[in-house]
Design a protein around this motif. Structure first.
Motif, mmCIF file in Angstrom:
data_model
loop_
_atom_site.group_PDB
_atom_site.id
_atom_site.type_symbol
_atom_site.label_atom_id
_atom_site.label_comp_id
_atom_site.label_asym_id
_atom_site.label_seq_id
_atom_site.Cartn_x
_atom_site.Cartn_y
_atom_site.Cartn_z
ATOM 1 N N CYS A 22 2.972 70.606 41.404
ATOM 2 C CA CYS A 22 3.838 69.827 42.411
ATOM 3 C C CYS A 22 2.794 69.125 43.349
ATOM 4 O O CYS A 22 1.471 69.194 43.336
ATOM 5 N N GLY A 23 3.484 67.964 43.996
ATOM 6 C CA GLY A 23 2.635 67.254 44.802
ATOM 7 C C GLY A 23 3.125 65.625 44.684
ATOM 8 O O GLY A 23 4.256 65.475 44.195
ATOM 9 N N PRO B 141 -7.819 65.872 38.016
ATOM 10 C CA PRO B 141 -7.450 65.747 36.391
ATOM 11 C C PRO B 141 -8.716 65.917 35.762
ATOM 12 O O PRO B 141 -8.753 66.536 34.568
ATOM 13 N N ASP B 142 -9.989 65.657 36.433
ATOM 14 C CA ASP B 142 -11.229 65.946 35.618
ATOM 15 C C ASP B 142 -11.535 67.353 35.619
ATOM 16 O O ASP B 142 -12.022 67.876 34.747
ATOM 17 N N TRP B 143 -11.305 67.805 36.711
ATOM 18 C CA TRP B 143 -11.485 69.528 36.833
ATOM 19 C C TRP B 143 -10.477 70.142 35.731
ATOM 20 O O TRP B 143 -10.968 71.301 34.986
ATOM 21 N N ILE B 144 -9.378 69.731 35.426
ATOM 22 C CA ILE B 144 -8.251 70.305 34.515
ATOM 23 C C ILE B 144 -9.072 69.983 33.072
ATOM 24 O O ILE B 144 -9.097 71.171 32.249
ATOM 25 N N ARG B 145 -9.601 68.950 32.848
ATOM 26 C CA ARG B 145 -10.505 68.681 31.268
ATOM 27 C C ARG B 145 -11.589 69.611 31.364
ATOM 28 O O ARG B 145 -11.913 70.365 30.439
ATOM 29 N N ASP B 146 -12.351 69.704 32.612
ATOM 30 C CA ASP B 146 -13.353 70.757 32.419
ATOM 31 C C ASP B 146 -13.082 72.140 32.340
ATOM 32 O O ASP B 146 -13.693 72.888 31.760
ATOM 33 N N GLY C 120 0.143 63.242 40.480
ATOM 34 C CA GLY C 120 0.895 63.959 39.696
ATOM 35 C C GLY C 120 1.022 63.461 38.318
ATOM 36 O O GLY C 120 0.707 64.119 37.304
ATOM 37 N N ARG C 121 1.105 62.342 37.874
ATOM 38 C CA ARG C 121 1.064 61.622 36.909
ATOM 39 C C ARG C 121 -0.369 61.897 36.161
ATOM 40 O O ARG C 121 -0.268 62.119 34.895
ATOM 41 N N ALA C 122 -1.363 61.761 36.960
ATOM 42 C CA ALA C 122 -2.602 61.913 36.236
ATOM 43 C C ALA C 122 -2.896 63.379 35.996
ATOM 44 O O ALA C 122 -3.511 63.710 34.817
ATOM 45 N N ILE C 123 -2.255 64.156 36.657
ATOM 46 C CA ILE C 123 -2.548 65.662 36.353
ATOM 47 C C ILE C 123 -1.862 65.952 35.039
ATOM 48 O O ILE C 123 -2.169 66.578 34.072
ATOM 49 N N ALA D 107 -0.945 63.860 32.544
ATOM 50 C CA ALA D 107 -1.701 63.395 31.654
ATOM 51 C C ALA D 107 -2.925 64.206 31.075
ATOM 52 O O ALA D 107 -3.090 64.763 30.026
ATOM 53 N N ALA D 108 -3.674 64.925 32.187
ATOM 54 C CA ALA D 108 -4.849 65.825 31.928
ATOM 55 C C ALA D 108 -4.260 67.148 31.085
ATOM 56 O O ALA D 108 -5.075 67.571 30.234
ATOM 57 N N LEU D 109 -3.199 67.618 32.033
ATOM 58 C CA LEU D 109 -2.598 68.754 31.118
ATOM 59 C C LEU D 109 -2.296 68.450 29.582
ATOM 60 O O LEU D 109 -2.565 69.273 28.751
ATOM 61 N N GLY D 110 -1.801 67.271 29.393
ATOM 62 C CA GLY D 110 -1.346 66.876 27.831
ATOM 63 C C GLY D 110 -2.451 66.875 27.138
ATOM 64 O O GLY D 110 -2.173 67.265 25.858
ATOM 65 N N THR D 111 -3.662 66.568 27.379
ATOM 66 C CA THR D 111 -4.553 66.434 26.618
ATOM 67 C C THR D 111 -5.606 67.654 26.587
ATOM 68 O O THR D 111 -6.264 68.078 25.667
ATOM 69 N N SER D 112 -5.289 68.610 27.420
ATOM 70 C CA SER D 112 -6.134 69.777 27.915
ATOM 71 C C SER D 112 -5.498 71.007 27.032
ATOM 72 O O SER D 112 -6.120 71.986 26.772
ATOM 73 N N LEU D 113 -4.182 71.072 27.214
ATOM 74 C CA LEU D 113 -3.365 72.504 26.697
ATOM 75 C C LEU D 113 -3.134 72.207 25.350
ATOM 76 O O LEU D 113 -2.813 70.917 24.927
ATOM 77 N N ASN D 114 -2.790 73.308 24.912
ATOM 78 C CA ASN D 114 -2.361 73.245 23.297
ATOM 79 C C ASN D 114 -1.014 72.755 23.466
ATOM 80 O O ASN D 114 0.149 73.187 24.238
ATOM 81 N N ALA D 115 -0.557 71.787 22.673
ATOM 82 C CA ALA D 115 0.642 71.070 22.658
ATOM 83 C C ALA D 115 1.870 71.842 22.485
ATOM 84 O O ALA D 115 2.738 71.851 22.831
ATOM 85 N N SER D 116 1.632 72.755 21.475
ATOM 86 C CA SER D 116 2.891 73.718 20.919
ATOM 87 C C SER D 116 3.185 74.550 22.147
ATOM 88 O O SER D 116 4.346 75.056 22.525
#
Ligand SMILES: Cc1cc2nc3c(=O)[nH]c(=O)nc-3n(C[C@H](O)[C@H](O)[C@H](O)COP(=O)(O)O)c2cc1C
Length: 442
Positions: free
Chosen positions: A406-407, A378-383, A412-415, A417-426
């Motif tokens: 997947c996994g 999840p940290d790597w995703i945010r980075d 998976g939940r933490a990933i 969450a990280a995608l939710g804050t890192s990627l464009n919501a729309s």
């Protein structure tokens, strides 16, 4: 008083007449049926009259496929149930019935004539016939395996001898089919052999992960990302099933699985993983059947339209992305592909192979949570939010990237969450709406 003697006499003769009429009509029905079936029997005559018969009633094909398997084993040809007559059944010594239910526990189309004559069949003498019967159905229907049960009852009424109790299959469940295969002989389709088991996590603490290769007795097809349902027996003998993603393509001729031997908290290893990673000997047999991944269509569209694909997997979830990824690499597409894999101490060997041999359009990142420079996925995703956002953004018109995560459930939940804050919501919303945001957690 006198009336009491007359009424039973009248009743008795009326009963005898009706009995004669019923029996006569019954035999007429049998004769007519024999004539019609003989005319339509495969090969134009009663060619289904061999010593051993394999008969099927099938609407959508499963019972027919299983009948072909059974017939191949016996060196014969299967026939639809409608093609046999009581005479043919009387002459046979053994019959194998593979019978699906349709309608409301009724006969499929290719067994309707037989079903109409079930009453007539009950008057035949089939005491010389031994039979095995597989009833296919779906427990969500009130008349579960209704047709198979009716035929079984009629055969018993004729004096035929079941070789074993009727086997019933609920929606093609591998554990149910395993019972049938156990009854009809060991060398059956659905039988695979373990050809290789490689430890993916040498010299590492914690639960070991393995890469397995299994080869089928007869060639089998499957779609990229398929799920393998493995039939097992619990220690108390009850049939069980465990499902694993298939990492390989059918062209390889082998199913590849990646699994970790799991322990419950202070408990014994899981039934399926313990058997497949340790209990099963090299060359040992596995009862396995394959089904499509629920994401097959979405992944096939991304492949056909040559759209970018971002795959994020943790641990043994790598198997779920390897199939679709290998299918993309086997094609002629040019769209970018990006695989991010989170593991513990070191990259798995299949990932290292892919990194060595993959084309430039494939980017691979392995994020290790333990070891010299540990990082959580999840940290790597945010980075890497910027690069990941750019990858899944539509950008040019017609660009429609797919995201596949997947996994195990907890990472998976933490990933997510990280995608939710890192990627464009729309962009995320757009992918979700159009079925291009796929998740597969276990
Ligand atoms: C329209 C329809 C009706 C069905 N009715 C029944 C039923 O009444 N009882 C049952 O056990 N299964 C029922 N089934 C399930 C089938 O028997 C089951 O899917 C079976 O595996 C199909 O085998 P086949 O592919 O050889 O036709 C029904 C399926 C369909 C599509």
């Amino acid at each position: 008083m006198g009336g009491r003697g007359v009424i039973p006499a009248l009743t008795l003769s009326a009963f005898r007449i009706s009995l004669a009429v019923v029996l006569g009509l019954g035999w007429l029905a049998v004769l007519l049926w024999q004539r019609r079936a003989a005319a339509t029997a495969p090969g134009g005559g009663d060619t289904a009259s061999g010593d051993t018969l394999v008969l099927f009633a099938s609407q959508s094909g499963l019972a027919e496929r299983l009948a072909w398997d059974q017939a191949r084993r016996l060196g014969t040809t299967p026939h639809p149930l409608d093609s046999v007559t009581p005479q043919i059944l009387r002459r046979a010594s053994t019959a194998w019935f593979l019978l699906a239910s349709a309608g409301d526990g009724e006969a499929p189309d290719n067994a309707r004539a037989f079903a109409r004559r079930l009453g007539a069949l009950r008057q035949c003498d089939l005491t010389g016939l031994r039979y095995g019967l597989l009833a296919l159905g779906d427990r969500r229907y009130p008349a579960f395996c209704g047709f198979g049960r009716q035929v079984d009852a009629a055969l018993v009424a004729c004096g035929a001898h079941p070789l074993f109790p009727r086997v019933e299959v609920d929606r093609g469940a591998p554990a149910d089919l395993a019972q049938w295969h156990a009854r009809v002989g060991a060398d059956t389709p659905g039988q695979w052999r373990l050809t290789e088991r490689r430890l993916l996590t040498p010299r590492q603490a914690g639960d070991p992960a393995y890469h397995l290769r299994l080869r089928p007795d007869v060639p089998v097809e499957w779609t990229p990302g398929a799920i393998a349902d493995v039939a097992l027996l619990a220690p108390d003998g009850t049939p069980q099933q465990r499902s694993y993603s298939v990492a390989s393509l059918p062209q390889s001729g082998e199913v590849e699985l990646i699994l970790r031997r799991r322990h419950g908290p202070d408990g014994p290893p899981g039934l399926g993983s313990a058997w497949l990673t340790a209990g099963l000997a090299q060359g040992g047999r596995v009862q396995l059947s394959l089904r499509d991944s629920p994401h097959m269509d979405a992944l096939a569209i991304a492949d056909r339209d040559d759209q970018p694909l971002l795959m994020i997997a943790t641990g043994t979830g790598l198997a779920a992305v390897l199939g679709p990824l290998r299918a993309r690499l086997a094609g002629s597409g040019t769209a970018p592909l990006w695989l991010v894999h989170g593991e513990r101490h070191a990259a798995f060997a299949p990932l290292r192979d892919l990194a060595r041999t993959g084309p430039d359009r494939l980017r691979i990142d392995c994020v290790l949570s333990r070891g010299p420079r540990p990082q959580r996925l999840p940290d790597w995703i945010r980075d890497h939010a910027e690069a990941l956002s750019a990858f899944v953004a539509p950008g040019a018109p017609g660009r429609q990237p797919t995201l596949f995560v997947c996994g195990s459930r907890d990472p998976g939940r933490a990933i997510l969450a990280a995608l939710g804050t890192s990627l464009n919501a729309s962009d995320l919303h757009q992918m979700q709406q159009s079925g291009r945001f796929l998740t597969d957690f276990y």
